[in-house]
Design a protein around this motif. Structure first.
Motif, mmCIF file in Angstrom:
data_model
loop_
_atom_site.group_PDB
_atom_site.id
_atom_site.type_symbol
_atom_site.label_atom_id
_atom_site.label_comp_id
_atom_site.label_asym_id
_atom_site.label_seq_id
_atom_site.Cartn_x
_atom_site.Cartn_y
_atom_site.Cartn_z
ATOM 1 N N CYS A 168 -2.463 -8.316 -10.046
ATOM 2 C CA CYS A 168 -3.081 -7.034 -10.402
ATOM 3 C C CYS A 168 -3.564 -6.337 -9.142
ATOM 4 O O CYS A 168 -4.434 -6.862 -8.423
ATOM 5 N N ASN A 180 -4.576 -13.900 -14.339
ATOM 6 C CA ASN A 180 -4.196 -14.175 -12.945
ATOM 7 C C ASN A 180 -5.195 -15.113 -12.276
ATOM 8 O O ASN A 180 -5.565 -14.932 -11.124
ATOM 9 N N TYR A 214 -1.057 -9.071 -5.920
ATOM 10 C CA TYR A 214 -0.087 -8.250 -6.637
ATOM 11 C C TYR A 214 1.262 -8.288 -5.938
ATOM 12 O O TYR A 214 1.371 -8.073 -4.733
ATOM 13 N N ASP A 254 3.615 -7.439 -17.440
ATOM 14 C CA ASP A 254 2.797 -7.041 -16.294
ATOM 15 C C ASP A 254 1.358 -6.764 -16.724
ATOM 16 O O ASP A 254 1.109 -6.189 -17.782
ATOM 17 N N ASN A 255 0.414 -7.121 -15.879
ATOM 18 C CA ASN A 255 -0.982 -6.773 -16.138
ATOM 19 C C ASN A 255 -1.297 -5.338 -15.753
ATOM 20 O O ASN A 255 -2.303 -4.778 -16.210
ATOM 21 N N ILE A 256 -0.441 -4.747 -14.933
ATOM 22 C CA ILE A 256 -0.666 -3.361 -14.518
ATOM 23 C C ILE A 256 0.646 -2.818 -13.972
ATOM 24 O O ILE A 256 1.403 -3.544 -13.316
ATOM 25 N N LYS A 308 -3.721 1.269 -16.105
ATOM 26 C CA LYS A 308 -5.078 1.778 -16.028
ATOM 27 C C LYS A 308 -5.140 3.079 -16.824
ATOM 28 O O LYS A 308 -4.122 3.731 -17.028
#
Length: 633
Positions: free
Chosen positions: A269, A283, A289, A317-319, A346
Motif C-alpha cells: 500500500c 500487508n 508498495y 490490490d489494497n490500493i 482512496k
C-alpha cells in the motif's frame, strides 16, 4: 511416475471468484516443470448444504463470529461445544441470525464430518507427495480437518499450509497445536513454495528457509533467514484459474453473483508506507508498495478475458496505482475493452479518474470511506476529510457506481461532537448511497493499534467469543492464533450515546434512500434543484446568475475564497465580492443544498456528468445577474 502437488481450497471461501494465490502457485509450479492439481471443495460443500446457505455464511456473516469455522469443529475435534453456545455467542445480532438460519448452520455442522471423509476418500494419494491448503477468514478449521484426515489415510503426504490465517505468529502457533500440519509458509510464497517442493523431493533440509515453519527434533522451528518478497511483479506468471471454472460450470447451483476473474496489479500500500491507517492489519509482513507496469497489467487483463471469458475482473490490490489512470485505463477504453474492474481506492479520487473507471466498465468500487467526520478520519490516519468522502459518494451516485463502504467507530480520541456532526449530515444526504454496515473497529493483527495498544489507550485485549467456542485452547494460545481480536477501547458514555443515535440515523437512511432524491437541471442560464428528500419540503427551486455559477463550481469541494476566484474568472466585469458569495451560500445552506465543513463547501444535488466540460472556468459564461432569484413550487 513423478509425483504431483495437490492444492485444496476448502469452505468457506467465496464461490464468486477463484483463489488468486492458488492460481499463481499452480502457474508458478507448472512454469518450473512441477505438475499441480487444484480442487475447489468449497463448491462441493455448497452443493451439499445449498448454495444460498453457503453464500449467506461466506458473504454475510462477520468473520469474527466464525459460523463457518464452528460448522467444521465436528470434523476436527473429538469434543466440541454444543450448538447452543454458538447461538448464545451471536444472540446480540438477531437481524443476521434468525431461527431458520440457525437450523441451516446446525444441519451443515452435522454434515461436515461426512463431507471431509468423502473429499479425502476420492483423492488418489499414490499420485501426490505434497498437499497444500490455503486459509483465509473462515477457512481454517475446514482446512485443518482435511489435513488431519489426509494424514490419517496417507501418512506419507506432506501437508503444507499458507494464507492470511498462517502469517507470522499465527502460523507458528497453529503448527505447534496441530501435529498433522507438517509445514507452514508465511508471507509471499511465489518463490518459497516451489523451492520448498524441490527441497522436499531432493531430501534437502527446509528448516532454515525464510518464512518456513516446520518440525526439527519434534519441536516447532521457524527459519532464521530474513524473509524476502517479490520485488518485480512483472516477473510473476498469469494465474491459472482453469480448475475454478471447471468447478463453477459443473456446479448444479451457481452463486447469485459471479464468476469473477481474480488478479492483482499490485501488492502492499503506497499510502500505508507513509501513513499506516491505525486499524488496518493488511500487508502485515510487507507494506512496501510494488505494482505491475501498465503494459504488463494490460496484457494480463486481455489474457484473462480471452482465456476465461468476459467476466468481471476482481483486483485484490489494497490500493490502485495512480499511473493506471493515465497509462492503463485510457488504453482499455480506447480499445473498447470492457474489463469491469473492481478496485480498492482512496476516496480522494478526482472526478475524471472515477469517470474513467466507469468507462472501463467498473460498476463497483471500495474507496476506503470509514467515516464522514474529519476528526475521526484523522484518528485513523486516513489523510482525507469527511466532506471529501461525501463528494465521492455524490459523484458515484451520478455515475451509477456502487460504493462498498462502512462507518467504523470506537477510535481512541473520539468526541460526542464528531458523531453529532455525522448525524446532522446524514439527513441531508439520504439520496446518496448509505453504508453497508456500521461497526466498531476490530483489533486486527499487524495494525498500529494492535502493535501498541497502550499508545492508543486500548485495554483488555482478548480473543473473540467465536475463537473461544471453536478452539479448545487456553486464551494465551487463542490470542496467538487469531487475526481479529477484541478489546475495550476508551469511549466515553457521551460519545457512545451519539454513536447509538448514529445507528438509528443510518437505519433511517437505508430505509429512506430508495425514495430520496435531490437533483439538478442545469441550463446555460439557470439552475433548477428538485428536492424529494424525506424530511424536506418537496419542491423545485430555480436560481440564476451568481447562484447558478456558484452551485456549478461546487461540483467539487472548494473554499469560499476559491469559489470567488472561479466566478470572477468566468465574469471578470461583475466584480463579485466574498460577501456576495456568502449571501448565496447562506441561501443554499438554509435548504441543505450545500454541505459545509469549516470554510469548505460541496453541492449535494446530483449534477449532470458533462457539467464541468461545459462550465470550465477557461470558458467563461458572462451574465449581468448578481443575486439569486428563487422560485419555489
Amino acid at each position: 511416475m513423478s509425483k504431483r502437488v495437490l492444492l485444496l481450497v476448502m469452505p468457506f471461501l467465496t464461490l464468486r471468484r477463484p483463489h488468486l494465490g492458488v492460481g499463481l502457485l499452480k502457474a508458478g509450479l507448472n512454469q518450473r516443470g512441477m505438475e499441480c492439481d487444484v480442487r475447489y471443495y468449497n463448491f462441493r460443500f455448497a452443493q451439499i448444504i445449498g448454495t444460498p446457505v453457503y453464500e449467506r455464511i461466506a458473504e454475510s456473516t462477520p468473520a469474527h463470529h466464525m459460523p463457518g469455522e464452528f460448522i467444521f469443529t465436528t470434523a476436527l475435534f473429538d469434543e466440541v461445544r454444543p450448538f447452543e453456545d454458538f447461538k448464545a455467542a451471536v444472540a446480540h445480532d438477531p437481524k443476521r441470525y434468525d431461527e431458520g438460519f440457525f437450523q441451516q448452520i446446525e444441519r451443515a455442522r452435522n454434515l461436515a464430518p461426512a463431507f471431509i471423509s468423502e473429499c479425502a476418500g476420492e483423492i488418489d494419494f499414490a499420485q501426490y507427495d505434497i498437499v497444500g491448503l490455503t486459509s483465509t477468514f473462515q477457512q481454517n478449521i475446514a482446512s485443518l480437518a482435511m489435513a488431519q484426515e489426509i494424514k490419517r489415510r496417507a501418512p506419507h503426504i506432506v501437508t503444507v499450509f499458507g494464507g492470511a490465517n498462517f502469517e507470522g505468529v499465527m502460523g507458528v502457533e497453529l503448527h505447534r497445536q496441530f501435529p498433522f500440519v507438517d509445514i507452514v509458509c508465511s508471507g509471499e510464497a511465489d518463490d518459497i513454495f516451489p523451492d520448498l517442493v524441490r527441497r522436499l523431493r531432493a531430501g534437502e533440509p527446509v528448516h532454515e528457509m525464510a518464512g518456513v515453519t516446520c518440525r526439527l527434533g519434534g519441536e516447532t522451528v521457524t527459519g532464521a533467514t530474513p524473509q524476502t518478497f517479490i520485488t518485480n511483479l512483472n516477473d510473476l506468471p498469469y494465474p491459472d484459474h482453469t480448475d475454478y471454472f471447471s468447478e463453477f460450470h459443473a456446479a448444479t447451483e451457481n452463486p447469485a453473483e459471479g464468476p469473477e476473474l481474480s488478479m492483482e496489479t499490485s501488492r502492499g500500500c503506497w499510502w500505508g508506507q507513509k501513513h499506516h491507517c491505525t486499524f488496518c492489519g493488511l500487508n502485515g509482513l510487507s507494506m512496501t508498495y510494488r505494482s505491475k507496469s501498465p503494459e504488463r497489467a494490460y496484457r494480463e487483463i486481455k489474457y484473462l478475458l480471452a482465456t476465461y471469458g468476459g467476466f468481471d475482473v476482481f483486483n485484490t490490490d489494497n490500493i490502485v496505482d495512480l499511473r493506471y489512470f493515465s497509462e492503463l485505463f485510457p488504453r482499455l477504453v480506447a480499445e473498447g475493452i470492457k474489463a469491469k474492474l473492481f478496485y480498492e481506492t482512496k476516496a480522494n479520487l478526482k472526478k475524471t479518474q472515477l469517470l474513467l473507471l466507469k468507462r472501463v466498465g467498473t460498476y463497483s468500487i471500495q474507496p476506503g470511506i470509514e467515516s464522514l467526520n474529519s476528526h475521526v478520519l484523522a484518528l485513523m490516519d486516513k489523510g482525507i476529510k469527511g466532506i471529501q468522502n461525501v463528494q465521492l459518494l455524490r459523484w458515484a451516485r451520478e455515475m451509477d457506481l456502487d460504493v462498498q463502504w462502512t462507518i467504523i467507530y470506537g477510535f481512541p480520541g473520539e468526541k460526542p461532537q464528531d458523531y453529532e456532526q455525522i448525524n446532522r449530515w446524514v439527513g441531508a444526504i439520504t439520496h446518496l448511497q448509505p453504508p453497508i454496515v456500521v461497526t466498531r473497529f476490530r483489533l486486527d493483527r499487524f495494525s498500529p493499534m494492535f502493535k501498541d495498544p497502550d499508545k492508543y489507550g486500548i485495554m483488555n485485549v482478548r480473543s473473540y467469543q467465536g475463537h473461544q467456542i471453536c478452539y479448545p485452547f487456553p486464551e494465551e494460545s487463542l490470542r496467538r492464533i487469531a487475526y481479529f481480536l477484541n478489546c475495550d477501547p476508551p469511549m466515553t458514555a457521551e460519545t457512545f450515546q451519539e454513536i447509538r443515535t448514529m445507528w438509528k440515523a443510518v437505519d433511517e437512511w437505508r430505509h429512506s434512500h430508495p425514495k430520496s432524491a435531490l437533483t439538478a437541471e442545469v441550463t446555460p442560464s439557470s439552475l433548477k434543484l428538485q428536492d424529494r428528500r424525506p424530511g424536506y419540503r418537496s419542491a423545485d427551486y430555480t436560481y440564476h446568475g451568481l447562484a447558478r455559477e456558484i452551485y456549478v463550481a461546487l461540483d467539487e469541494v472548494h473554499s469560499d475564497s476559491f469559489v470567488l476566484d472561479l466566478v470572477r474568472a468566468k465574469d471578470p466585469a461583475a466584480n463579485y465580492t466574498l460577501d456576495d458569495v456568502h449571501h448565496v451560500l447562506s441561501e443554499f445552506l438554509k435548504h441543505d443544498f450545500v454541505l459545509r465543513e469549516d470554510n469548505l463547501y460541496l453541492a449535494l444535488a446530483l449534477l449532470p456528468l458533462d457539467l464541468m466540460k461545459d462550465d470550465a472556468p477557461e470558458k467563461p459564461h458572462r451574465t449581468a445577474e448578481r443575486q439569486p432569484q428563487l422560485v419555489s413550487g
